[in-house]
Design a protein around this motif. Sequence first.
Motif, short mmCIF file in Angstrom:
data_model
loop_
_atom_site.label_atom_id
_atom_site.label_comp_id
_atom_site.label_asym_id
_atom_site.label_seq_id
_atom_site.Cartn_x
_atom_site.Cartn_y
_atom_site.Cartn_z
N PRO A 351 0.81 -1.23 0.00
CA PRO A 351 0.00 0.00 0.00
C PRO A 351 0.84 1.27 0.00
CG PRO A 351 0.02 -1.01 2.18
CD PRO A 351 0.67 -1.99 1.25
N GLN A 352 2.11 1.15 0.41
CA GLN A 352 2.99 2.33 0.42
C GLN A 352 3.20 2.91 -0.98
OE1 GLN A 352 3.73 -0.74 1.48
NE2 GLN A 352 4.84 -0.74 3.43
N PHE A 353 2.98 2.08 -1.98
CA PHE A 353 3.14 2.52 -3.37
C PHE A 353 2.31 3.77 -3.66
CE2 PHE A 353 1.39 2.28 -7.74
CZ PHE A 353 2.57 2.48 -8.45
N LEU A 354 1.16 3.87 -3.00
CA LEU A 354 0.26 5.00 -3.26
C LEU A 354 0.70 6.29 -2.58
CD1 LEU A 354 -3.22 3.24 -2.91
CD2 LEU A 354 -1.98 3.81 -5.02
N ASN A 360 11.19 8.95 -4.92
CA ASN A 360 11.46 7.62 -4.39
C ASN A 360 11.04 6.54 -5.38
OD1 ASN A 360 10.99 5.08 -2.84
ND2 ASN A 360 11.48 6.34 -1.07
N ILE A 361 9.86 6.69 -5.93
CA ILE A 361 9.35 5.72 -6.91
C ILE A 361 10.21 5.73 -8.16
CG2 ILE A 361 7.42 5.18 -8.44
CD1 ILE A 361 6.75 4.43 -5.66
N GLN A 362 10.58 6.90 -8.63
CA GLN A 362 11.33 7.03 -9.88
C GLN A 362 12.70 6.36 -9.78
OE1 GLN A 362 12.67 10.98 -11.04
NE2 GLN A 362 12.05 10.58 -13.15
N LEU A 363 13.41 6.58 -8.66
CA LEU A 363 14.74 6.00 -8.50
C LEU A 363 14.67 4.48 -8.52
CD1 LEU A 363 16.17 8.35 -5.71
CD2 LEU A 363 16.98 8.18 -8.07
N ALA A 381 5.65 -4.23 -12.20
CA ALA A 381 4.79 -3.72 -11.13
C ALA A 381 4.97 -4.50 -9.83
CB ALA A 381 3.32 -3.76 -11.57
N ILE A 382 5.06 -5.82 -9.94
CA ILE A 382 5.24 -6.66 -8.76
C ILE A 382 6.58 -6.37 -8.09
CG2 ILE A 382 5.53 -9.03 -7.96
CD1 ILE A 382 3.52 -9.86 -10.16
N ALA A 383 7.64 -6.24 -8.91
CA ALA A 383 8.96 -5.93 -8.37
C ALA A 383 8.98 -4.55 -7.73
CB ALA A 383 10.01 -6.01 -9.48
N LEU A 384 8.30 -3.60 -8.33
CA LEU A 384 8.23 -2.26 -7.77
C LEU A 384 7.47 -2.27 -6.44
CD1 LEU A 384 8.90 0.72 -8.12
CD2 LEU A 384 6.79 0.99 -9.44
N GLY A 385 6.43 -3.10 -6.37
CA GLY A 385 5.70 -3.23 -5.11
C GLY A 385 6.60 -3.70 -3.99
N ALA A 386 7.46 -4.71 -4.29
CA ALA A 386 8.40 -5.20 -3.28
C ALA A 386 9.40 -4.11 -2.91
CB ALA A 386 9.13 -6.43 -3.80
N THR A 388 8.97 -0.96 -2.83
CA THR A 388 8.39 0.12 -2.03
C THR A 388 8.41 -0.21 -0.53
OG1 THR A 388 6.14 -0.78 -2.21
CG2 THR A 388 6.82 0.83 -3.88
N ARG A 389 8.68 -1.47 -0.19
CA ARG A 389 8.69 -1.86 1.22
C ARG A 389 10.08 -1.71 1.85
NH1 ARG A 389 5.11 -5.72 -1.08
NH2 ARG A 389 6.60 -7.45 -1.08
N THR A 390 10.99 -1.08 1.13
CA THR A 390 12.31 -0.79 1.68
C THR A 390 12.76 0.58 1.17
OG1 THR A 390 14.57 -1.64 1.93
CG2 THR A 390 13.58 -1.84 -0.24
N SER A 391 13.82 1.09 1.75
CA SER A 391 14.33 2.39 1.30
C SER A 391 15.19 2.22 0.05
CB SER A 391 15.17 3.04 2.41
OG SER A 391 16.37 2.31 2.62
N TYR A 392 15.35 3.29 -0.68
CA TYR A 392 16.18 3.25 -1.88
C TYR A 392 17.64 2.94 -1.50
CZ TYR A 392 18.79 4.87 -5.96
OH TYR A 392 19.65 4.95 -7.02
#
Length: 502
Positions: A351-354, A360-363, A381-386, A388-392
Amino acid sequence: MVAATSAISFLSQATFTITTRGGSSSVSSVATLHAHEWFSLVNFTSSVEMRPCLASLGFRPVKQVLVKCSCLDSSINRHTEIEAVTFLMGFGLNDEGIELLFEKNPVLRVTSLDKLRARLFSLESVGIKGFALSKLIMNSPDLLTAEEIDPLISFFLDDLGGMIEPVQVERLFTATETEFLVGFDQKVRLLLRLGVPKDEIVHVLNHFNLSKGLCYKSVEEIDKTIDFLKPFGGTDLIVRRPTILNYNLEAQLIPRIGFLKELSGNDLVGTGTVLQKYPRILSYSVNHVTNHVEVLRSFAGLSNKEIFKILLIAPGVITTSRERKLLPRLDFLKQCSMDSKDIFKFLTKSPQFLSLSFDNIQLKLVFLVKMGYRYRTKELAIALGAATRTSYENMQKVIGLFLSYRLSLTDIHTMSKKHPQILQYGYSPLKEKMEYLIEEMGREAGELLAFPAFAGYKLDDRIKHRFEVRRKTLGDGMSINKLLSVSAERFSARKKENHVPS
């Protein structure tokens, strides 16, 4: 009689000198008197013989009549006023400010210096000092004379230990008419009786609008508010979010909680969970929450039940900007060929994706594309979801760790497709597992390509324990997949089967 009247008139208007002499008049010292310019306290009485005059008018003769000059009361008031002016100047007020103060609160002109001093020092005792005190008395001059102030300050000091923040007391006195300060202590004691812990009451009082939440609400309204909140957490909710006391029961709390109940299918426990997890949600209007829900319903195709499950996991979704984040990111998921079922599954896991920032998302997105993910695919999308649950920063270090063991970006891509969570594991624990895999178990890093889930198991409780147990019976050549993935029950059964009695 005319002579006596003329004499009295003269006393009230003329300037003259009186010297103290035996019996006929009494003055504290030789003084020059004027009806509007007295600067010393004078007690002046004149004894006038009026027997003939009274007798001729048919009155019973008396020995004497006392006549007191009205200008003497004025002089006393003037003296008190001068003392007040001098004292107030010591608190940073100028002549213009003091005159304005007297205009707003005329009682100050006749307030004794002792009372004025005591009140100002009393206000200082609760932490209001210097410029803040000057500003306060200019904005609310009634505080210097109102009888309601001293009992309230005593309550702050004696019952609350002087722990209410000065800025809170200042706001209370500025925003509240003095008559509404009466009963403040009773309302605080009501909160204690209704369940606010004694050791939390100061925290609560320091974090909401005391004027709006207590003074301008009746005891009955406060009681009804907390009674209404009981099924959803009651005073625990108040302690977590004291500003809830600011809200109007009928116009705000009932409609806002009612909307969540309706969305949940009248699930009181679930509604309470959302509120306790994120009480801030009550600060948003029904219209605001409705608009967010409508986007998830109409644009993403989610049902009320699915939307409420997302709120149970991440109620902060409601705070996300619809135009800047919610709509564009849901659109991105749809471009990645995700249907409503996929989107629901994605949002319950990530849910953090939203709510994450665009940067953060772009990097993270750039990193994933460099690893080999193709844009606008479900895998991306699935990889991006994972991710989002950690810092860049952590994601960078994890990828760097794999590269240090001579795994390529293509290898990392392969591992993350099989086990997307590998991108979100913490760097330090993962480093320890890699070291144990290579140095203690004698394996190659390349074995992770077949079983990347190795990175998700606990080192001591699972990896080390099972490896040491199985090495005694099977040696070092066992598959790490078979070693770790079987259930605890099956592992224990195999342990017994392979046990050789001594």
